[in-house]
Design a protein around this motif. Sequence first.
Motif, short mmCIF file in Angstrom:
data_model
loop_
_atom_site.label_atom_id
_atom_site.label_comp_id
_atom_site.label_asym_id
_atom_site.label_seq_id
_atom_site.Cartn_x
_atom_site.Cartn_y
_atom_site.Cartn_z
N ARG A 47 -16.44 -5.62 -27.32
CA ARG A 47 -16.81 -4.98 -28.58
C ARG A 47 -18.09 -5.63 -29.08
O ARG A 47 -18.07 -6.75 -29.59
CB ARG A 47 -15.72 -5.17 -29.64
N GLN A 48 -19.19 -4.94 -28.94
CA GLN A 48 -20.47 -5.47 -29.41
C GLN A 48 -20.39 -5.74 -30.92
O GLN A 48 -19.93 -4.91 -31.69
CB GLN A 48 -21.59 -4.48 -29.13
N GLY A 49 -20.85 -6.93 -31.33
CA GLY A 49 -20.87 -7.26 -32.74
C GLY A 49 -19.56 -7.81 -33.27
O GLY A 49 -19.46 -8.14 -34.45
N ALA A 50 -18.53 -7.91 -32.42
CA ALA A 50 -17.25 -8.46 -32.88
C ALA A 50 -17.40 -9.94 -33.19
O ALA A 50 -18.23 -10.64 -32.61
CB ALA A 50 -16.18 -8.24 -31.82
N GLU A 51 -16.58 -10.42 -34.11
CA GLU A 51 -16.69 -11.80 -34.58
C GLU A 51 -15.53 -12.64 -34.08
O GLU A 51 -14.39 -12.18 -34.05
CB GLU A 51 -16.72 -11.80 -36.12
N VAL A 52 -15.84 -13.86 -33.68
CA VAL A 52 -14.80 -14.83 -33.30
C VAL A 52 -14.78 -15.92 -34.37
O VAL A 52 -15.79 -16.58 -34.62
CB VAL A 52 -15.07 -15.45 -31.92
N LEU A 61 -5.69 9.80 -36.23
CA LEU A 61 -4.86 10.00 -35.03
C LEU A 61 -4.03 8.76 -34.70
O LEU A 61 -3.19 8.80 -33.79
CB LEU A 61 -5.75 10.35 -33.84
N GLY A 62 -4.27 7.66 -35.41
CA GLY A 62 -3.49 6.44 -35.18
C GLY A 62 -3.93 5.65 -33.96
O GLY A 62 -3.13 4.89 -33.39
N LEU A 63 -5.18 5.82 -33.54
CA LEU A 63 -5.65 5.10 -32.36
C LEU A 63 -5.87 3.62 -32.70
O LEU A 63 -6.59 3.27 -33.62
CB LEU A 63 -6.94 5.72 -31.84
N LEU A 64 -5.25 2.76 -31.93
CA LEU A 64 -5.24 1.33 -32.21
C LEU A 64 -6.61 0.70 -32.00
O LEU A 64 -7.03 -0.17 -32.75
CB LEU A 64 -4.21 0.63 -31.33
N THR A 65 -7.32 1.15 -30.96
CA THR A 65 -8.63 0.55 -30.66
C THR A 65 -9.74 1.11 -31.55
O THR A 65 -10.90 0.74 -31.40
CB THR A 65 -8.99 0.73 -29.17
N ARG A 84 -13.66 3.01 -19.38
CA ARG A 84 -14.64 2.00 -19.00
C ARG A 84 -14.39 0.65 -19.68
O ARG A 84 -15.20 -0.27 -19.56
CB ARG A 84 -16.06 2.48 -19.29
N GLY A 85 -13.26 0.54 -20.39
CA GLY A 85 -12.89 -0.74 -20.97
C GLY A 85 -13.32 -0.95 -22.40
O GLY A 85 -13.07 -2.00 -22.99
N ALA A 86 -13.98 0.05 -22.99
CA ALA A 86 -14.36 -0.04 -24.40
C ALA A 86 -13.27 0.61 -25.24
O ALA A 86 -12.46 1.40 -24.75
CB ALA A 86 -15.70 0.66 -24.64
N ILE A 134 -3.56 -22.08 -19.74
CA ILE A 134 -4.26 -21.60 -20.94
C ILE A 134 -5.55 -20.93 -20.51
O ILE A 134 -6.46 -21.56 -19.98
CB ILE A 134 -4.56 -22.77 -21.90
N ASP A 135 -5.62 -19.62 -20.72
CA ASP A 135 -6.77 -18.82 -20.33
C ASP A 135 -7.02 -17.79 -21.42
O ASP A 135 -6.45 -16.69 -21.40
CB ASP A 135 -6.51 -18.14 -18.99
N PRO A 136 -7.84 -18.10 -22.42
CA PRO A 136 -8.04 -17.18 -23.54
C PRO A 136 -8.64 -15.84 -23.14
O PRO A 136 -8.34 -14.82 -23.77
CB PRO A 136 -8.97 -17.95 -24.48
N VAL A 137 -9.48 -15.81 -22.10
CA VAL A 137 -10.06 -14.54 -21.66
C VAL A 137 -8.97 -13.64 -21.11
O VAL A 137 -8.90 -12.45 -21.44
CB VAL A 137 -11.17 -14.78 -20.60
N ARG A 138 -8.11 -14.19 -20.27
CA ARG A 138 -6.99 -13.41 -19.74
C ARG A 138 -6.10 -12.91 -20.87
O ARG A 138 -5.71 -11.73 -20.91
CB ARG A 138 -6.17 -14.28 -18.78
N ASP A 139 -5.76 -13.79 -21.81
CA ASP A 139 -4.87 -13.41 -22.91
C ASP A 139 -5.50 -12.32 -23.78
O ASP A 139 -4.82 -11.37 -24.19
CB ASP A 139 -4.56 -14.63 -23.78
N HIS A 140 -6.79 -12.46 -24.04
CA HIS A 140 -7.50 -11.42 -24.80
C HIS A 140 -7.44 -10.08 -24.08
O HIS A 140 -7.17 -9.04 -24.68
CB HIS A 140 -8.96 -11.85 -25.00
N ASP A 141 -7.65 -10.11 -22.77
CA ASP A 141 -7.68 -8.88 -21.99
C ASP A 141 -6.30 -8.22 -21.93
O ASP A 141 -6.20 -6.99 -21.90
CB ASP A 141 -8.20 -9.16 -20.58
N VAL A 142 -5.22 -9.04 -21.90
CA VAL A 142 -3.87 -8.47 -21.86
C VAL A 142 -3.64 -7.61 -23.10
O VAL A 142 -3.18 -6.46 -23.02
CB VAL A 142 -2.80 -9.58 -21.76
#
Length: 366
Positions: free
Chosen positions: A231-236, A193-197, A173-175, A118-126
């Motif tokens: 993502r600056q300002g993102a909420e968890v 344009l349908g960009l997911l990010t 750059r990962g953003a 269980i590695d939430p950082v890895r899973d988030h990054d995937v």
Amino acid sequence: MLRIGIVGLPNVGKSTLFNALTAAKVPAESYPFCTVEPNVGIVPIPDPRLGASAAVAKSGKVVPAVVEFVDIAGLVKGASKGEGLGNQFLAHIREVDAIAHVVRCFEEPDVAHVEPGIDPVRDHDVVTTELALADLATVERRLEKERKAARTHERAAAPEVELLQRVREALDRGAGARAAARSAQELATLRHLGLLTAKPTLCAANVDEATLAAGTGPLVRALAEAVTAHRQGAEVVVFSGKLEAELAELTEDDRADYLREAGIAEPGLDRIVHAGYRLLGLGTFYTVNENEARAWTFQRGATAPECAGQVHSDMRRGFIRAEAIGWEDFVRLGGYKAARDSGLLRVEGREYLVRDGDVLLFRFSG
């Protein structure tokens, strides 16, 4: 209507969350790709302000605002190249307004996981990497098309080329693409344009009950740091899928007792819905009378005529004025008459920017 897509790796609690939100019985077995076609549920938004206002007006009918949740198939590494159910995942996520990214932050040997440990950082990054790679492919195709248009002196193409180049740099750059937008207009272009990010995203951390009671834990803190870096300002938002599934089986009164005994002020599902509103800059106004009390969703910054148009198009066309009062004053004073007598029922014109929590009476010519 606000549409939120529930996404994440397989077996992180997406369908459990969806079931609890909608009281549906979507299969939630612990194996990958249980959800193939997206399940859709309409969920009333928890809003004690509406109930309190309706009680004062003795409204015969109470109509809450609603949000649509879409339970989307689990994503795996390589989805941007079609691995697993990647193509279906990416197609379905393009159709939602915002993303609730569910990340597993609990240990449970009986629930399989597509990655070791269980590695939430890895899973988030995937997940974020796959979305970025899919966007990068879209941007490259669009850039080639727009460059050709710019070379043939189609001036309108040049600004989009510059925007797409910024998006590509942000993705490299990962953003996300959202970080490249410098205005609401540019952000709208990226969504078109349908960009997911480019979609607003919140992170829903699925935790065990001990972590929920504590409010956080090592896995949640690590995830929050990763989300903030991306993502600056993102909420968890922390929730327990197991607890929410149990709550979904209880009556409203029993649910309130259960939460009180557990020392939990607000169910995780309510927090997710409210976070979705904050994410998209939405608010709620109310129309209240003896026949009906109704909650309406609006984009913060909307004018009174724009909000009147949500109630009925004729109200916007013939808008004269709005009579407005905050819901707290409406409830405290006991309705419109006392509000008028006290001078707290304001008369607002066409330029009035509606506030979250306003109770509104629209005057218009028919």
